[in-house]
Design a protein around this motif. Structure first.
Motif, PDB file in Angstrom:
ATOM      1  N   PHE A  77      79.944  56.823  32.599  1.00 47.40           N
ATOM      2  CA  PHE A  77      79.974  56.069  33.865  1.00 47.40           C
ATOM      3  C   PHE A  77      81.675  56.315  34.301  1.00 47.40           C
ATOM      4  CE2 PHE A  77      76.995  53.829  31.554  1.00 47.40           C
ATOM      5  CZ  PHE A  77      75.971  54.078  32.440  1.00 47.40           C
ATOM      6  N   VAL A  78      81.017  56.356  36.325  1.00 45.46           N
ATOM      7  CA  VAL A  78      82.993  56.096  37.092  1.00 45.46           C
ATOM      8  C   VAL A  78      82.817  55.393  37.548  1.00 45.46           C
ATOM      9  CG1 VAL A  78      83.588  57.713  38.435  1.00 45.46           C
ATOM     10  CG2 VAL A  78      82.127  59.190  36.596  1.00 45.46           C
ATOM     11  N   ARG A  79      83.776  54.846  38.528  1.00 43.89           N
ATOM     12  CA  ARG A  79      83.805  54.572  39.676  1.00 43.89           C
ATOM     13  C   ARG A  79      85.460  54.920  40.665  1.00 43.89           C
ATOM     14  NH1 ARG A  79      86.288  48.612  36.380  1.00 43.89           N
ATOM     15  NH2 ARG A  79      88.363  49.270  35.338  1.00 43.89           N
ATOM     16  N   THR A  80      85.189  54.391  41.482  1.00 41.73           N
ATOM     17  CA  THR A  80      86.469  54.883  42.671  1.00 41.73           C
ATOM     18  C   THR A  80      87.001  53.438  42.728  1.00 41.73           C
ATOM     19  OG1 THR A  80      85.674  57.031  42.061  1.00 41.73           O
ATOM     20  CG2 THR A  80      86.673  56.559  43.703  1.00 41.73           C
ATOM     21  N   LYS A  81      87.889  53.345  43.332  1.00 40.77           N
ATOM     22  CA  LYS A  81      88.945  53.009  44.543  1.00 40.77           C
ATOM     23  C   LYS A  81      88.839  53.600  45.332  1.00 40.77           C
ATOM     24  CE  LYS A  81      90.626  48.960  42.633  1.00 40.77           C
ATOM     25  NZ  LYS A  81      90.945  47.766  42.578  1.00 40.77           N
ATOM     26  N   ILE A  82      88.886  53.216  46.644  1.00 43.07           N
ATOM     27  CA  ILE A  82      89.408  53.844  47.385  1.00 43.07           C
ATOM     28  C   ILE A  82      90.686  52.837  48.924  1.00 43.07           C
ATOM     29  CG2 ILE A  82      88.918  54.506  50.089  1.00 43.07           C
ATOM     30  CD1 ILE A  82      85.946  55.417  48.946  1.00 43.07           C
ATOM     31  N   LEU A  83      92.046  53.326  48.528  1.00 44.01           N
ATOM     32  CA  LEU A  83      93.014  52.174  48.896  1.00 44.01           C
ATOM     33  C   LEU A  83      93.492  53.691  50.320  1.00 44.01           C
ATOM     34  CD1 LEU A  83      93.745  51.708  46.066  1.00 44.01           C
ATOM     35  CD2 LEU A  83      93.071  50.162  46.781  1.00 44.01           C
ATOM     36  N   PHE A  84      94.246  52.450  51.272  1.00 46.50           N
ATOM     37  CA  PHE A  84      94.822  53.209  52.503  1.00 46.50           C
ATOM     38  C   PHE A  84      95.974  52.377  51.950  1.00 46.50           C
ATOM     39  CE2 PHE A  84      90.388  52.968  54.367  1.00 46.50           C
ATOM     40  CZ  PHE A  84      90.320  53.954  54.983  1.00 46.50           C
ATOM     41  N   SER A  85      96.697  53.614  52.680  1.00 47.87           N
ATOM     42  CA  SER A  85      98.109  53.485  52.420  1.00 47.87           C
ATOM     43  C   SER A  85      98.970  52.772  53.141  1.00 47.87           C
ATOM     44  CB  SER A  85      99.070  54.424  52.409  1.00 47.87           C
ATOM     45  OG  SER A  85      98.883  55.659  53.332  1.00 47.87           O
ATOM     46  N   ASN A  86      98.660  52.491  53.971  1.00 48.97           N
ATOM     47  CA  ASN A  86      98.428  51.980  55.743  1.00 48.97           C
ATOM     48  C   ASN A  86      97.904  50.506  56.000  1.00 48.97           C
ATOM     49  OD1 ASN A  86      98.712  50.822  58.765  1.00 48.97           O
ATOM     50  ND2 ASN A  86     100.101  52.888  59.014  1.00 48.97           N
ATOM     51  N   ASP A  87      97.788  49.178  55.535  1.00 48.45           N
ATOM     52  CA  ASP A  87      96.546  48.480  55.801  1.00 48.45           C
ATOM     53  C   ASP A  87      96.107  48.166  57.137  1.00 48.45           C
ATOM     54  OD1 ASP A  87      96.829  47.437  53.479  1.00 48.45           O
ATOM     55  OD2 ASP A  87      98.355  46.094  53.729  1.00 48.45           O
ATOM     56  N   ASP A  88      97.025  48.692  58.812  1.00 50.19           N
ATOM     57  CA  ASP A  88      97.112  48.872  59.743  1.00 50.19           C
ATOM     58  C   ASP A  88      95.819  49.908  60.165  1.00 50.19           C
ATOM     59  OD1 ASP A  88      98.643  46.564  60.493  1.00 50.19           O
ATOM     60  OD2 ASP A  88     100.202  48.188  61.170  1.00 50.19           O
ATOM     61  N   ALA A  89      95.710  50.978  59.498  1.00 53.56           N
ATOM     62  CA  ALA A  89      94.542  51.907  59.355  1.00 53.56           C
ATOM     63  C   ALA A  89      93.458  51.491  58.530  1.00 53.56           C
ATOM     64  CB  ALA A  89      94.779  53.757  58.924  1.00 53.56           C
ATOM     65  N   GLY A  90      93.695  50.914  57.616  1.00 48.65           N
ATOM     66  CA  GLY A  90      92.014  50.677  56.836  1.00 48.65           C
ATOM     67  C   GLY A  90      91.885  49.899  58.324  1.00 48.65           C
ATOM     68  N   SER A  91      92.480  48.487  58.064  1.00 50.36           N
ATOM     69  CA  SER A  91      91.826  47.621  58.536  1.00 50.36           C
ATOM     70  C   SER A  91      91.121  48.102  60.559  1.00 50.36           C
ATOM     71  CB  SER A  91      92.680  46.647  59.512  1.00 50.36           C
ATOM     72  OG  SER A  91      93.719  47.170  60.537  1.00 50.36           O
ATOM     73  N   VAL A 148      92.300  57.699  46.375  1.00 51.29           N
ATOM     74  CA  VAL A 148      90.634  57.595  46.020  1.00 51.29           C
ATOM     75  C   VAL A 148      91.926  57.832  44.155  1.00 51.29           C
ATOM     76  CG1 VAL A 148      88.954  59.326  45.292  1.00 51.29           C
ATOM     77  CG2 VAL A 148      89.824  58.630  47.524  1.00 51.29           C
ATOM     78  N   TYR A 149      91.243  56.882  43.430  1.00 52.02           N
ATOM     79  CA  TYR A 149      91.830  56.579  42.475  1.00 52.02           C
ATOM     80  C   TYR A 149      90.177  56.261  41.407  1.00 52.02           C
ATOM     81  CZ  TYR A 149      93.116  54.404  37.378  1.00 52.02           C
ATOM     82  OH  TYR A 149      93.251  54.273  36.609  1.00 52.02           O
ATOM     83  N   SER A 150      90.174  57.311  40.037  1.00 48.55           N
ATOM     84  CA  SER A 150      88.793  56.962  39.568  1.00 48.55           C
ATOM     85  C   SER A 150      88.896  57.278  37.958  1.00 48.55           C
ATOM     86  CB  SER A 150      87.696  58.479  40.104  1.00 48.55           C
ATOM     87  OG  SER A 150      87.498  58.690  41.509  1.00 48.55           O
ATOM     88  N   GLU A 151      87.958  56.092  37.734  1.00 54.77           N
ATOM     89  CA  GLU A 151      87.976  55.814  36.140  1.00 54.77           C
ATOM     90  C   GLU A 151      87.226  56.072  35.367  1.00 54.77           C
ATOM     91  OE1 GLU A 151      91.482  51.980  35.896  1.00 54.77           O
ATOM     92  OE2 GLU A 151      89.325  51.794  35.332  1.00 54.77           O
TER      93      GLU A 151
END
Length: 172
Positions: A77-91, A148-151
């Motif tokens: 099974f796979v799970r992935t987290k997506i994060l932005f290094s800049n919160d402003d860009a993410g918003s 992109v971080y996957s486990e």
């Protein structure tokens, strides 16, 4: 009692003692062996990203195709987290998530692939594009990364529908 009778009793007592010691020794030293061989599967994944020439602009769309491939030797099974290094860009960014095959768990922030991933197979795309808001300012889009971080966990003992259950023992 005669001397021969005493010797005979002594010999019998000695033989009984020897036999008792031999029996106890044999009982205590008796062994039987069995070799149990375990082979462990190797659970390995690779995140595959197609992210050509990103040039984010207000109102624009940036291509970012994210898949995960099982390169190990057991289904998982796979799970992935997506994060932005800049919160402003993410918003000011909206991810085009494939909700047919992936589900976001709001408790831990991971996207879970809803299927068992066979060996040497890739998931369907988690996302294909990132849409930038029309009213985004250029300073909000300056120098940011989409991380992109996957486990993965082995799927043995679980069904397709138990993808969340399979990860319950992991903590992060």
């Amino acid at each position: 009692m005669g001397k021969n009778k005493k010797i005979m009793i002594g010999i019998v007592a000695l033989l009984i003692s020897i036999m008792a010691c031999t029996g106890i020794f044999a009982y205590l030293s008796a062994q039987t062996g069995k070799i149990n061989r375990f082979t462990f599967g190797e659970n390995v994944i690779e995140t595959d990203e197609h992210f050509p020439n990103p040039d984010p602009k207000p109102g624009g769309t940036v291509e970012k195709d994210v898949k995960v491939k099982n390169t190990g030797d057991v289904p998982c099974f796979v799970r992935t987290k997506i994060l932005f290094s800049n919160d402003d860009a993410g918003s000011v960014s909206t991810l085009d998530i494939n909700t047919a095959d992936w589900e976001k768990n709001n408790t831990d922030g991971y996207y879970y692939y809803k299927h068992i991933l066979p060996v040497n197979v890739s998931t369907s795309s988690l996302m294909k594009t990132v849409k930038i808001a029309d009213d985004a300012h250029l300073d909000e889009l300056e120098d940011f990364d989409i991380i992109v971080y996957s486990e993965s966990v082995q799927s043995d003992g679980y069904t397709d529908a138990q993808y969340l259950e399979a990860f319950k023992g992991l903590t992060h």
